[in-house]
Design an enzyme around this catalytic site. Sequence first.
Site, mmCIF file in Angstrom:
data_model
loop_
_atom_site.group_PDB
_atom_site.id
_atom_site.type_symbol
_atom_site.label_atom_id
_atom_site.label_comp_id
_atom_site.label_asym_id
_atom_site.label_seq_id
_atom_site.Cartn_x
_atom_site.Cartn_y
_atom_site.Cartn_z
ATOM 1 N N ASP A 22 0.843 -1.191 0.000
ATOM 2 C CA ASP A 22 0.000 0.000 0.000
ATOM 3 C C ASP A 22 0.883 1.248 0.000
ATOM 4 O OD1 ASP A 22 -2.986 0.856 0.420
ATOM 5 O OD2 ASP A 22 -1.810 2.176 1.711
ATOM 6 N N GLU A 37 -4.663 2.439 -4.495
ATOM 7 C CA GLU A 37 -3.203 2.547 -4.360
ATOM 8 C C GLU A 37 -2.635 1.295 -3.714
ATOM 9 O OE1 GLU A 37 -4.826 4.989 -0.789
ATOM 10 O OE2 GLU A 37 -5.433 4.579 -2.860
#
Length: 298
Positions: free
Chosen positions: A174, A217
Amino acid sequence: MDNRNGPSETTQRTLLSDGPHTASPRSACVVVIHGVGLGGRVDIDASRVLVGRSQDADLCIAHKSVSREHCQLWREGDEYRIRDLGATNATRVNDAPVDEATLSDGDHVTVGESILKFISHTSVEANYHEEIYQLATRDALTNLCNRRHFMEQMDREVARALRHRRPLSTCIIDVDLFKPVNDRYGHISGDEVLRQIADLVHHHVRNDDIAARIGGEEFAVLLPECDADAAYGFAERLREAVAAAVFAPGGEPQRITVSIGIADLSPLRNTRIRLMTAADAALYRAKEEGRNRVCLGP
């Protein structure tokens, strides 16, 4: 004429594009065009390709009408061959049962209740199916696997690793503090950051690894034949590469980092869901402990 208050009457000239990229030469393939596994595809080359219900099959068709090892396909010189493997429901080519046969472009292969279409490497249609396959399995922004395809591949790899008692690990990656980047520089700049990170992920994975963008993301990498220690080494190398990279959203140099959670296959983590849940918990711990770090699942 002033067209500020309405649409222009003048047709705008456009610049001609170079058109779609020419596909590179590729192998012949079979595509599931009817029944269970619809849209599935496998390339055929010199190595023998197994079609069957087994998770170990190169083209797995998970239906009770399909034998575990139903048929094989392979290239032999300039020909493509198919052989029935003693399937309960005999392999059929153009509706005729076969023990072994040569395939021609466009032939229909019946495997249980599913129908496959053989597409020669010389067929224009192969390029069409390649485009459709890419659209169905790839993330348009990063060209990594999309979430759906990653989950399908993960189910298969988990089953294979359990069957053969082989190690398997997964990483969830992440981007740290990505929302402020989008908010400050806009989504176009944010997308460029994601593409750059995806390139780093692609650079660090091996040929057999499966890398995907599974969220805005968030990325994931499946690592066959990797235990927790090997996966940790991979994740650390990737984390360091991202931290050392030069990012310039909006033209301003920025240091961007990632946090990574890892989980490996075990008796308590023996399904995709359990493996992903453990990796996600490890990622959450990496965020809680300050970001820009790698954490192993419990």
